[in-house]
Write an enzyme that holds these catalytic residues in place. Sequence first.
Site, short mmCIF file in Angstrom:
data_model
loop_
_atom_site.label_atom_id
_atom_site.label_comp_id
_atom_site.label_asym_id
_atom_site.label_seq_id
_atom_site.Cartn_x
_atom_site.Cartn_y
_atom_site.Cartn_z
N SER A 66 0.83 -1.20 0.00
CA SER A 66 0.00 0.00 0.00
C SER A 66 0.86 1.26 0.00
O SER A 66 0.57 2.23 -0.71
CB SER A 66 -0.92 -0.01 1.23
OG SER A 66 -1.64 1.21 1.33
N GLY A 71 2.02 5.86 -0.66
CA GLY A 71 2.80 6.57 0.33
C GLY A 71 2.25 6.36 1.73
O GLY A 71 1.30 5.61 1.95
N GLU A 94 4.91 2.17 14.64
CA GLU A 94 6.06 1.35 14.27
C GLU A 94 5.78 0.48 13.05
O GLU A 94 6.67 0.23 12.24
CB GLU A 94 6.51 0.48 15.45
CG GLU A 94 7.76 -0.33 15.14
CD GLU A 94 8.38 -1.00 16.35
OE1 GLU A 94 9.18 -1.93 16.15
OE2 GLU A 94 8.08 -0.58 17.50
N ARG A 95 4.53 0.00 12.91
CA ARG A 95 4.22 -0.84 11.76
C ARG A 95 4.38 -0.04 10.46
O ARG A 95 4.94 -0.54 9.48
CB ARG A 95 2.79 -1.38 11.90
CG ARG A 95 2.44 -2.49 10.92
CD ARG A 95 1.16 -3.20 11.34
NE ARG A 95 0.02 -2.30 11.24
CZ ARG A 95 -0.84 -2.28 10.23
NH1 ARG A 95 -0.67 -3.12 9.22
NH2 ARG A 95 -1.86 -1.46 10.22
N GLU A 127 -3.21 4.69 21.26
CA GLU A 127 -3.33 4.50 19.82
C GLU A 127 -3.55 3.03 19.47
O GLU A 127 -4.42 2.68 18.69
CB GLU A 127 -2.08 5.01 19.09
CG GLU A 127 -2.37 5.16 17.60
CD GLU A 127 -1.19 4.87 16.69
OE1 GLU A 127 -1.15 5.48 15.63
OE2 GLU A 127 -0.36 4.03 17.03
N ALA A 132 -7.20 -1.37 17.92
CA ALA A 132 -7.27 -2.83 18.10
C ALA A 132 -6.02 -3.50 17.53
O ALA A 132 -6.08 -4.60 17.01
CB ALA A 132 -8.54 -3.40 17.46
#
Length: 294
Positions: A66, A71, A94-95, A127, A132
Amino acid sequence: MADDNSKKRLGRGLAALIGDMDQPSEPAARRLVGNDRVVPIEMIARNPNNPRRMFRDEEIEELTRSIRDHGVIQPVVVRPAKGGRAGFELIAGERRWRAAQRAGLTEIPVIVRDVDDKAALELAIIENVQRADLNPIEEAQGYQQLIDDHGYTQADLGDVIGKSRSHVANTLRLLKLPDAVRTMVSDGILSSGHARCLITASDPLALARRVVDGGLSVRQTEALVQAGDSVSAPKAKSFDGAGKDADTTALEKMLSDACGYHVEIRHGSKGGELRIRYQSLDQLDDICRMIQAP
């Protein structure tokens, strides 16, 4: 009093919180990121206290694709690096940061917040909980860290994250389980509802395996524990063989490869079940879209 006001402010919800974050301190913004708030990705280091510990490769790869196409849509949240060092430390995102690196990006949009360790941990938990993104064990460990390191009560935590005190208490109870059972919960093999039933069992791991193998419901698990672990639980749906033939195994693999999720087929004397395992609501939405596609 100032500390209480801070907790109330943090408890307003992620949308309002991100709105506040979008106004970084001007000195930090001018000195470190400029007007566009985009920084070289190598200037950002991960947060060792991030409550989220598990990052599944398939999720990172999906986000990477994605990001290559569109971006990074939402900035990551950072704070200036401690100890006078140049650069930033992640608070949340972080992901996205990992996927951006995998996608080959050299810069990433950021929101800068100059906060202490306590506030950084609060923001990270808020966050992740509201998205979730945390599994139940990571959520419990994050709560426990706020209690241990910063003297929070369960009521304080409920106010900060917008959850009930009973939710906080029930989540923390999961940390009483053996490591092997906690791993089953983290991996999505065992639900948090099942896991809470096992906390008072004499042999939680043996019962957890029995619950998973037998496909027991939470109510059946409760009955098993209340009966002293030794008697049979209410009869679960029965399937006609633990071993699977080669055709069934091959079909499971074909379906798993086609949809990108773990698929399990169970045959019974009067039919069977097709199970698709997901780890988040986003993944469930993805599965629903695939099923509804023409």
